[in-house]
Structures are given as C-alpha cells and as structure tokens.
Design an enzyme around this catalytic site. Sequence first.
Site, PDB file in Angstrom:
ATOM      1  N   ARG A   1      -5.235  -5.115   4.553  1.00 39.99           N
ATOM      2  CA  ARG A   1      -4.374  -3.900   4.218  1.00 39.99           C
ATOM      3  C   ARG A   1      -4.902  -2.797   3.593  1.00 39.99           C
ATOM      4  O   ARG A   1      -4.855  -1.721   3.855  1.00 39.99           O
ATOM      5  CB  ARG A   1      -3.196  -4.545   3.883  1.00 39.99           C
ATOM      6  CG  ARG A   1      -2.027  -5.073   4.874  1.00 39.99           C
ATOM      7  CD  ARG A   1      -1.278  -5.994   4.071  1.00 39.99           C
ATOM      8  NE  ARG A   1      -2.195  -7.269   3.826  1.00 39.99           N
ATOM      9  CZ  ARG A   1      -2.420  -8.257   4.741  1.00 39.99           C
ATOM     10  NH1 ARG A   1      -1.723  -8.263   5.914  1.00 39.99           N
ATOM     11  NH2 ARG A   1      -3.382  -9.069   4.757  1.00 39.99           N
ATOM     12  N   THR A   2      -5.154  -3.166   2.275  1.00 36.21           N
ATOM     13  CA  THR A   2      -5.709  -2.271   1.251  1.00 36.21           C
ATOM     14  C   THR A   2      -6.595  -1.361   1.884  1.00 36.21           C
ATOM     15  O   THR A   2      -6.567  -0.262   1.740  1.00 36.21           O
ATOM     16  CB  THR A   2      -5.959  -2.989  -0.026  1.00 36.21           C
ATOM     17  OG1 THR A   2      -4.728  -3.831  -0.397  1.00 36.21           O
ATOM     18  CG2 THR A   2      -5.904  -1.973  -1.362  1.00 36.21           C
TER      19      THR A   2
ATOM     20  N   HIS B   1      -2.480  -4.671  -9.465  1.00 36.18           N
ATOM     21  CA  HIS B   1      -2.583  -4.267  -7.952  1.00 36.18           C
ATOM     22  C   HIS B   1      -1.465  -2.991  -7.927  1.00 36.18           C
ATOM     23  O   HIS B   1      -0.657  -2.902  -7.399  1.00 36.18           O
ATOM     24  CB  HIS B   1      -2.461  -4.954  -6.909  1.00 36.18           C
ATOM     25  CG  HIS B   1      -2.814  -4.814  -5.732  1.00 36.18           C
ATOM     26  ND1 HIS B   1      -3.106  -3.378  -5.298  1.00 36.18           N
ATOM     27  CD2 HIS B   1      -2.918  -5.716  -4.558  1.00 36.18           C
ATOM     28  CE1 HIS B   1      -3.528  -3.413  -4.004  1.00 36.18           C
ATOM     29  NE2 HIS B   1      -3.371  -4.868  -3.572  1.00 36.18           N
TER      30      HIS B   1
HETATM   31  C1  NCD Z   1      -2.381  -9.107  -2.439  1.00 34.23           C
HETATM   32  C2  NCD Z   1      -3.729  -8.900  -3.231  1.00 34.23           C
HETATM   33  O1  NCD Z   1      -4.858  -8.650  -2.743  1.00 34.23           O
HETATM   34  O2  NCD Z   1      -3.396  -9.222  -4.260  1.00 34.23           O
HETATM   35  N1  NCD Z   1      -2.881  -8.547  -0.922  1.00 34.23           N
HETATM   36  C3  NCD Z   1      -2.628  -7.172  -0.808  1.00 34.23           C
HETATM   37  O3  NCD Z   1      -3.425  -6.379  -1.285  1.00 34.23           O
HETATM   38  N2  NCD Z   1      -1.558  -6.646  -0.050  1.00 34.23           N
HETATM   39  C4  NCD Z   1      -1.712 -10.321  -2.386  1.00 34.23           C
HETATM   40  C5  NCD Z   1      -2.483 -11.498  -1.922  1.00 34.23           C
HETATM   41  O4  NCD Z   1      -3.650 -11.483  -1.733  1.00 34.23           O
HETATM   42  O5  NCD Z   1      -2.048 -12.586  -2.036  1.00 34.23           O
END
Ligand code: NCD
Length: 280
Positions: free
Chosen positions: A25-26, A104
């Site tokens: 996603r990111t 994050h």
């Molecule tokens: C999260 C992360 O990378 O911290 N994922 C994300 O970026 N949506 C959550 C996770 O990995 O559990």
Amino acid sequence: MNCDGYENMLPKKRVALLFYQASTRTRLSFEASVDALGGRKLTMSDMEQFSSEVKGESFEDTIRVVSGYCHAIVLRHPHAGAAAKAAAVSRVPIINAGDGNNEHPTQAYLDLFTIWQALNEDRLPDKPLNILFFGDNKNSRTVRSLATLLVSHGPALGIQVGRMHFGGPVGYGTPPNDVIEAIRTSCDFSLSSAPQSLSDTDIVYVTRPQKEYHGDTKIEVIPFTPELAALLPAQAIIMHPLPRTTELPVELDNDPRAVYFRQSDNGMLIRMALLWHLLQ
Ligand code: NCD
C-alpha cells in the site's frame, strides 16, 4: 477514488522512493500519488539487496547521493530512527514511510482523515470518542503514530478522544511507555488483554502481530471476530492499517462499520496532499 484532474500540480518534480522493507500500500500509493500530480518517480525497492550498501556504502552516503537526484525522498526502513538519520544528511525533504517499530506518520494522517470523514458522515457520534487499539500495540508503528497524532492534532479537526484502551496478546497489547506518556494527560487510558466495554467503543483499531520484530517468539493471535463486532454500537468504525492476517476475519468485510479499505484508498489522497504541500 477519483484522483484525476491534478496532473499539472507537480510537473518536473522528482520523488525517490527508497524501500528497505516490504510494502504494498505505502509504496504503490506514493507512486500513484506522484503520477497523479504529474511528477516523476525514482523507485528502488529491495534496497537491502540491491543498493550499493551491499558493497559497503553507508546508509548516510546513499541518502546524500540520492538527495542530489530528486526533490524529496520517501523512505521505508526496518530500523527505528532511520528517517531521522536520513534527514540529518539529506539535501531534500525525507518522508518517513515507516521506520522499524517507531513511526508511520503518513499512515496516521490517512487514519486521522478516515476518522474525520466518518465523523462528518455521522458514522461516529458527536462526542469524545472511545478508541480500542487491539493487537500488537507494543510493536505497531501505526499505533504509536495514530495514538499520538489523535491527541496532538485531533482537536484541531474536531476529533476529541474520551478514552483510549489498549488490548492484545499478553505481553504485546501494551504500547511503549513514550506512547502512554504522550496520551495520558489528554484522555482516559486503560490496559487489559481482552477487548473491553465494546458497547461504548466508537473506534476499534486492529493490528496484526508484527512478527518481523518478534525473533523466534510466536505470539497468539486474538481475532476481532464478528461476534465481538456485534457488541459494538451501530455508530462505530472498525479500522486496520492492513495487511491483515488472521486477526481480522474476512467475514467482517461486509459489515458497514468496516472502513479498512477506505483507509487504503484514502492513502493515495493524503499522500498527494502531502507531496503537493512539500513540493509545490
Ligand atoms: C503497516 C506498516 O507497515 O506498519 N502497513 C501499512 O503501511 N499500511 C502495518 C503493518 O504492516 O502491520
């Protein structure tokens, strides 16, 4: 989500995406955001395998070099503090896309935006909100970033927190002390291994076991089941930063209170806004 119509907003701006840790996603929402704004991207994933650090180059030198090729760097790294280290030597802004089990921030922005949206759509009650963080609160950077952002910037958006409750597998449900210190003067705060008082919980924020930080320890997964969801009020939302494992059963996906795919959609919008704000 319609993100069209903004493609002339960042012409000639180049954004480097350096990913030293897994991401779907990111990374893709940052890439899509750069595209949607008409910018250019330089993407390197699997940095831990393919960057010149494999030859012995320091992380700082890699950042010094890349900062000469672009206008901003989006960085994901397995070590807490990596983004700050990069910012100390970079000539362009560093956007922290997750640094170990620390922070994050862009996930927290999109989470806060999703809560604000739900509030404005009357999917949440107009009162101080009770939030349950349920899962690996000890290691989830999304929990640290969202819990602290909620108390620091929620009120400016009309979001008041009444209570934060942290629950999860024994030894993993309690967030680190700095998170507790940051929130405890702003709202009520409680801890237990079980999800508590669901009937007056407005937001449930579920997280997966962050096994990349557990070494050989296997932790028990406590799923947030449809039976638990049935105890929530009708005006409530169920959140998860994704990816999910077994802690969030797919049976919840059709529950009108589930907003986790909305969160991931909002990621693109929020990252577009952030890039435009930084680079316009
Ligand atoms: C999260 C992360 O990378 O911290 N994922 C994300 O970026 N949506 C959550 C996770 O990995 O559990």
